[in-house]
Design a protein around this motif. Structure first.
Motif, PDB file in Angstrom:
ATOM      1  N   SER A 188      41.385  53.264  36.997  1.00 15.68           N
ATOM      2  CA  SER A 188      40.011  53.251  37.293  1.00 15.68           C
ATOM      3  C   SER A 188      39.473  54.106  38.313  1.00 15.68           C
ATOM      4  O   SER A 188      38.238  54.701  37.681  1.00 15.68           O
ATOM      5  CB  SER A 188      39.496  51.771  37.459  1.00 15.68           C
ATOM      6  OG  SER A 188      39.892  51.596  38.964  1.00 15.68           O
ATOM      7  N   HIS A 193      36.763  57.775  36.921  1.00 15.69           N
ATOM      8  CA  HIS A 193      35.544  58.322  37.512  1.00 15.69           C
ATOM      9  C   HIS A 193      35.985  59.519  38.500  1.00 15.69           C
ATOM     10  O   HIS A 193      35.217  59.757  39.375  1.00 15.69           O
ATOM     11  CB  HIS A 193      35.318  57.107  38.767  1.00 15.69           C
ATOM     12  CG  HIS A 193      34.622  55.706  37.863  1.00 15.69           C
ATOM     13  ND1 HIS A 193      35.372  54.721  37.570  1.00 15.69           N
ATOM     14  CD2 HIS A 193      33.604  55.433  37.560  1.00 15.69           C
ATOM     15  CE1 HIS A 193      34.787  54.044  37.053  1.00 15.69           C
ATOM     16  NE2 HIS A 193      33.554  54.355  36.848  1.00 15.69           N
ATOM     17  N   MET A 207      38.058  47.298  39.498  1.00 19.77           N
ATOM     18  CA  MET A 207      36.538  47.775  39.902  1.00 19.77           C
ATOM     19  C   MET A 207      36.628  48.853  40.942  1.00 19.77           C
ATOM     20  O   MET A 207      35.716  49.698  41.331  1.00 19.77           O
ATOM     21  CB  MET A 207      35.961  46.686  40.660  1.00 19.77           C
ATOM     22  CG  MET A 207      35.058  45.679  39.865  1.00 19.77           C
ATOM     23  SD  MET A 207      35.053  44.317  40.576  1.00 19.77           S
ATOM     24  CE  MET A 207      33.929  44.550  41.685  1.00 19.77           C
ATOM     25  N   ALA A 242      35.506  52.568  40.532  1.00 19.10           N
ATOM     26  CA  ALA A 242      33.927  52.831  40.544  1.00 19.10           C
ATOM     27  C   ALA A 242      33.464  52.676  41.712  1.00 19.10           C
ATOM     28  O   ALA A 242      32.623  53.421  42.332  1.00 19.10           O
ATOM     29  CB  ALA A 242      33.317  51.506  39.769  1.00 19.10           C
ATOM     30  N   LEU A 243      34.282  51.588  42.749  1.00 17.08           N
ATOM     31  CA  LEU A 243      33.556  51.799  43.925  1.00 17.08           C
ATOM     32  C   LEU A 243      33.980  52.818  44.739  1.00 17.08           C
ATOM     33  O   LEU A 243      33.158  53.444  45.707  1.00 17.08           O
ATOM     34  CB  LEU A 243      34.255  50.556  44.523  1.00 17.08           C
ATOM     35  CG  LEU A 243      34.148  49.062  44.433  1.00 17.08           C
ATOM     36  CD1 LEU A 243      34.706  47.964  44.828  1.00 17.08           C
ATOM     37  CD2 LEU A 243      32.305  48.600  44.642  1.00 17.08           C
ATOM     38  N   ASP A 278      28.610  52.140  39.074  1.00 15.33           N
ATOM     39  CA  ASP A 278      28.481  50.697  38.972  1.00 15.33           C
ATOM     40  C   ASP A 278      29.877  50.045  38.435  1.00 15.33           C
ATOM     41  O   ASP A 278      30.407  50.798  37.320  1.00 15.33           O
ATOM     42  CB  ASP A 278      27.552  50.643  37.608  1.00 15.33           C
ATOM     43  CG  ASP A 278      27.187  49.254  37.209  1.00 15.33           C
ATOM     44  OD1 ASP A 278      27.705  48.149  38.056  1.00 15.33           O
ATOM     45  OD2 ASP A 278      26.797  49.190  36.209  1.00 15.33           O
ATOM     46  N   PRO A 279      30.419  48.972  39.265  1.00 16.66           N
ATOM     47  CA  PRO A 279      31.549  48.262  38.888  1.00 16.66           C
ATOM     48  C   PRO A 279      31.408  47.383  37.763  1.00 16.66           C
ATOM     49  O   PRO A 279      32.592  46.896  37.435  1.00 16.66           O
ATOM     50  CB  PRO A 279      32.138  47.867  40.209  1.00 16.66           C
ATOM     51  CG  PRO A 279      30.711  47.443  40.913  1.00 16.66           C
ATOM     52  CD  PRO A 279      29.806  48.652  40.435  1.00 16.66           C
ATOM     53  N   LEU A 311      33.868  47.524  34.481  1.00 16.77           N
ATOM     54  CA  LEU A 311      35.323  47.350  34.511  1.00 16.77           C
ATOM     55  C   LEU A 311      35.637  45.847  35.311  1.00 16.77           C
ATOM     56  O   LEU A 311      36.596  45.306  35.059  1.00 16.77           O
ATOM     57  CB  LEU A 311      35.866  48.266  35.920  1.00 16.77           C
ATOM     58  CG  LEU A 311      35.872  49.566  35.236  1.00 16.77           C
ATOM     59  CD1 LEU A 311      35.996  50.614  36.472  1.00 16.77           C
ATOM     60  CD2 LEU A 311      37.140  49.785  34.266  1.00 16.77           C
ATOM     61  N   ALA A 312      34.639  45.148  35.693  1.00 14.66           N
ATOM     62  CA  ALA A 312      34.793  43.785  36.182  1.00 14.66           C
ATOM     63  C   ALA A 312      34.934  42.940  35.224  1.00 14.66           C
ATOM     64  O   ALA A 312      35.713  41.984  35.120  1.00 14.66           O
ATOM     65  CB  ALA A 312      33.526  43.455  37.387  1.00 14.66           C
TER      66      ALA A 312
END
Lengths: 287, 287
Positions: free
Chosen positions: A50, A54, A186, A189-190, A195-196, A199-200
């Motif tokens: 993830s 990003h 997530m 993204a964090l 925006d997570p 992935l969530a």
């Protein structure tokens, strides 16, 4: 995907080893290292993939990957204790309280939890704002409706008069294993301040599929392949996705969840190939 | 000082209650609340007073005070477990695993640790940089050479062939209780971005004096006054400051530590009156 998974395994093992070496030599440190050995490292893989989606550098994501694996290891050590699931075998080896003793296992678990939070807050991870966001999301994934809550429901179910319903078991597993898997997915993204949500959604479905695969393996697998005792749930009269839906019904629900999980990856197009493969890998474990 | 201590007690009890209410209703939440009830709240008081010394508003310091008390509560719950110190009485009440059960006590402790980290990272505490610094210092106070390490030394000492030396017991207590007391006292400086060294020196001495006072009470106190079993260390043949130095020697070391601790408060002049009184309060517990 296998090459990437192997690379992540090696990197995260090294990161965990380094973090554990900050503790003074002795039995506690040994037990922490022992508890963190082996495993599929699915959660670390989710963090690293993830992050890659990003454009977050591996050096920033690695402490987070180590943190989720340390937290996962702590949860296994405590779940295996005699007062909890009372398991003597894990990842093909004696569980931590068998190899050391109960007091050491409890403390090693406690220390791994604080180490995990320390790793998330470490300088390499990114700006202070990013690190605080990770710590907050992580604390939620452990407590509140997260991992500890799910394990509590699991323990309570054992002494309940009747087996859990499908809705109850879904809530239980969503906490027990889903919350940390969701955090892992997530994380990228964090780390990027993105925006997570997609992935969530992917991870919530994957996590549940993963649990169903575990339930299927508990019925169809053997100890040599799974590295843990099998048939335990059935012997304990515990409700599982298989006991509630039957083997074929569980397989169907698993396939459905994976399809829904993969649908959430559409915004990432072909760059999410590894995450889609991971979902396939879940099913292939018991195919 | 007593008025301020009472005010802090009430405020921190409310903050803990609110944080615990974020968990779903049930036995786990009940056990968390039970474990956080009572206690002298010395650590919370240190947080609030050190914050006041640095003009940090109560609203920013309160989540930190709640965090140290939640962490302290978790450590007591786990230390009291049968596999550890096997205590059935704490703060005048049955210990958490007696009142509930072992599994619930382990999980409540785990959840309180993650809740503590979550509280430190909460928005009201301050800038992201401040919160990250607190999380890092907190993780160190729990793991590495901190609380869990000290408890491990304590457990190991029980099965050792010979009692600990004064140097070993000092190192043990400095980890087991000193690290979190030091964090609590330093918190105000960390919240303000100021140098925490004077407060750390004060607290390291205070923490050790506090432990000596506990050892004295274990010999001279009664269960009604202390709220826990007394004479346990002696019965277990455990080395304590009293067994190593004698009652008078322990009292002398305690006075000496408090003098050194108070000397570290010179930069704060008369504003540190409450902290000096706290040191006196330690001695008066068994005077």
């Amino acid at each position: 995907m296998q090459a990437r998974l192997d690379a992540v395994k090696a990197e995260v093992a090294l990161a965990l080893e380094q973090a554990i070496l900050a503790f003074p030599a002795g039995e506690l440190r040994e037990a922490m290292g022992y508890a963190c050995t082996g495993g599929k490292r699915i959660r670390a893989f989710l963090v690293m993939e993830s992050a890659r989606l990003h454009n977050v550098p591996d050096s920033a994501a690695l402490p987070v990957a180590a943190a989720v694996e340390a937290l996962h290891a702590y949860s296994l050590v405590h779940d295996d204790l005699p007062a909890m699931d009372d398991d003597d075998l894990r990842r093909g080896q004696p569980t931590t309280h068998i190899r050391f003793n109960e007091a050491t296992a409890i403390l090693a678990g406690d220390a791994l939890q604080s180490m995990a939070f320390g790793l998330l807050a470490s300088d390499a991870v990114g700006s202070a704002a990013v690190r605080v966001a990770l710590v907050q999301a992580f604390a939620d994934a452990v407590g509140a409706r997260g991992m500890v809550y799910g394990q509590m429901l699991d323990i309570a179910a054992e002494s309940a008069d009747q087996p859990l319903t499908l809705e109850e078991i879904t809530r239980l597993q969503d906490g027990k294993t889903g919350a940390l898997i969701a955090f892992s997915a997530m994380a990228g993204a964090l780390l990027a301040g993105a925006d997570p949500a997609p992935l969530a959604q992917y991870a919530r479905n994957l996590g549940l599929a993963f649990q169903i695969a575990d339930d299927i393996l508990d019925v169809t697998g053997d100890e040599a392949a799974t590295g843990k005792r099998v048939g335990k749930d059935d012997a304990a009269g515990k409700a599982t996705f298989v006991s509630l839906l039957g083997l074929e019904g569980a397989r169907e629900m698993e396939r459905d969840l994976i399809a829904r999980g993969n649908a959430a990856l559409v915004p990432y197009a072909e760059r999410a190939g590894n995450l889609r493969e991971l979902a396939r890998f879940v099913i292939e474990r018991h195919a």
